[in-house]
Scaffold this motif. Structure first.
Motif, PDB file in Angstrom:
ATOM      1  N   SER A  99      -7.131  10.565   8.648  1.00 15.97           N
ATOM      2  CA  SER A  99      -7.816   9.420   8.033  1.00 15.97           C
ATOM      3  C   SER A  99      -7.370   9.201   6.588  1.00 15.97           C
ATOM      4  O   SER A  99      -7.579   8.123   6.037  1.00 15.97           O
ATOM      5  N   ASP A 102      -5.216   6.333   6.536  1.00 16.18           N
ATOM      6  CA  ASP A 102      -5.967   5.072   6.554  1.00 16.18           C
ATOM      7  C   ASP A 102      -6.472   4.724   5.159  1.00 16.18           C
ATOM      8  O   ASP A 102      -6.435   3.559   4.751  1.00 16.18           O
ATOM      9  N   LEU A 103      -6.953   5.729   4.433  1.00 15.39           N
ATOM     10  CA  LEU A 103      -7.392   5.504   3.054  1.00 15.39           C
ATOM     11  C   LEU A 103      -6.217   5.032   2.206  1.00 15.39           C
ATOM     12  O   LEU A 103      -6.366   4.156   1.356  1.00 15.39           O
ATOM     13  N   ASP A 105      -3.728   3.263   3.206  1.00 15.38           N
ATOM     14  CA  ASP A 105      -3.522   1.848   3.515  1.00 15.38           C
ATOM     15  C   ASP A 105      -4.552   0.963   2.821  1.00 15.38           C
ATOM     16  O   ASP A 105      -4.219  -0.119   2.336  1.00 15.38           O
ATOM     17  N   GLU A 106      -5.803   1.422   2.765  1.00 15.82           N
ATOM     18  CA  GLU A 106      -6.842   0.667   2.071  1.00 15.82           C
ATOM     19  C   GLU A 106      -6.508   0.524   0.585  1.00 15.82           C
ATOM     20  O   GLU A 106      -6.627  -0.569   0.021  1.00 15.82           O
ATOM     21  N   ILE A 107      -6.106   1.623  -0.035  1.00 16.56           N
ATOM     22  CA  ILE A 107      -5.763   1.585  -1.457  1.00 16.56           C
ATOM     23  C   ILE A 107      -4.539   0.697  -1.667  1.00 16.56           C
ATOM     24  O   ILE A 107      -4.466  -0.073  -2.629  1.00 16.56           O
ATOM     25  N   SER A 108      -3.598   0.761  -0.743  1.00 15.58           N
ATOM     26  CA  SER A 108      -2.398  -0.070  -0.839  1.00 15.58           C
ATOM     27  C   SER A 108      -2.753  -1.549  -0.764  1.00 15.58           C
ATOM     28  O   SER A 108      -2.195  -2.366  -1.507  1.00 15.58           O
ATOM     29  N   ASP A 109      -3.689  -1.880   0.115  1.00 19.87           N
ATOM     30  CA  ASP A 109      -4.108  -3.284   0.233  1.00 19.87           C
ATOM     31  C   ASP A 109      -4.788  -3.772  -1.040  1.00 19.87           C
ATOM     32  O   ASP A 109      -4.632  -4.936  -1.423  1.00 19.87           O
ATOM     33  N   GLU A 110      -5.556  -2.906  -1.676  1.00 20.74           N
ATOM     34  CA  GLU A 110      -6.252  -3.279  -2.909  1.00 20.74           C
ATOM     35  C   GLU A 110      -5.310  -3.275  -4.112  1.00 20.74           C
ATOM     36  O   GLU A 110      -5.584  -3.927  -5.108  1.00 20.74           O
ATOM     37  N   TRP A 120      -8.672   8.444  -4.898  1.00 19.65           N
ATOM     38  CA  TRP A 120      -7.710   9.158  -4.056  1.00 19.65           C
ATOM     39  C   TRP A 120      -7.852  10.666  -4.215  1.00 19.65           C
ATOM     40  O   TRP A 120      -7.922  11.401  -3.232  1.00 19.65           O
TER      41      TRP A 120
END
Length: 147
Positions: A99, A102-103, A105-110, A120
């Protein structure tokens, strides 16, 4: 005859115990090394990506490519170490290790410039604590460890 059979059984049990303890200690060492590599690669990938997104880097094409290659190398190490660690931890923790991707990817999107490194690193610390807590200790394998 009975004493020979007893000695054979005792020898077999002793050999099994020795191999079991040796394997348990080797596995613990393997998990510890893998956890260290995972943590280090996750942290360096984060900072490499953050450096890559710096405005000054975006302006210089030659710097941009160098920073991207560095980031890509660290990101590959992160993915590799997360897969290895997920294969070594107990099944209940495998999904938590994965996971972290996945985190990521979330940080990358933001955007890595917008998200604090604390988010992180706190997630990495929490996962590391769970994995370390999952390692069993006993007086037999760790005579100097006290509970």
């Amino acid at each position: 005859m009975l004493s020979h059979l007893g000695a054979l059984i005792a020898g077999a049990l002793g050999t099994y115990a020795a191999f079991y303890l040796r394997g348990a200690l080797a596995r613990r060492e393997q998990v510890a090394k893998s956890l260290a590599a995972f943590y280090a690669s996750a942290a360096t990938a984060y900072y490499a990506r953050k450096d890559y997104e710096q405005p000054r880097v975006l302006e210089q094409p030659s710097d941009r490519m160098a920073f991207y290659k560095l980031y890509d190398q660290h990101y590959q190490e992160f993915l590799s170490s997360s897969t290895l660690l997920a294969s070594l931890v107990p099944p209940t923790l495998k999904d938590e290790v994965l996971s972290m991707e996945d985190l990521w990817d979330e940080i990358s999107d933001e955007g890595f410039q917008a998200v604090s490194g604390k988010r992180w690193l706190d997630a990495l610390d929490a996962l590391r604590d769970k994995i370390l807590d999952s390692i069993r200790y006993s007086w037999l394998t760790d005579p100097y460890w006290r509970s």
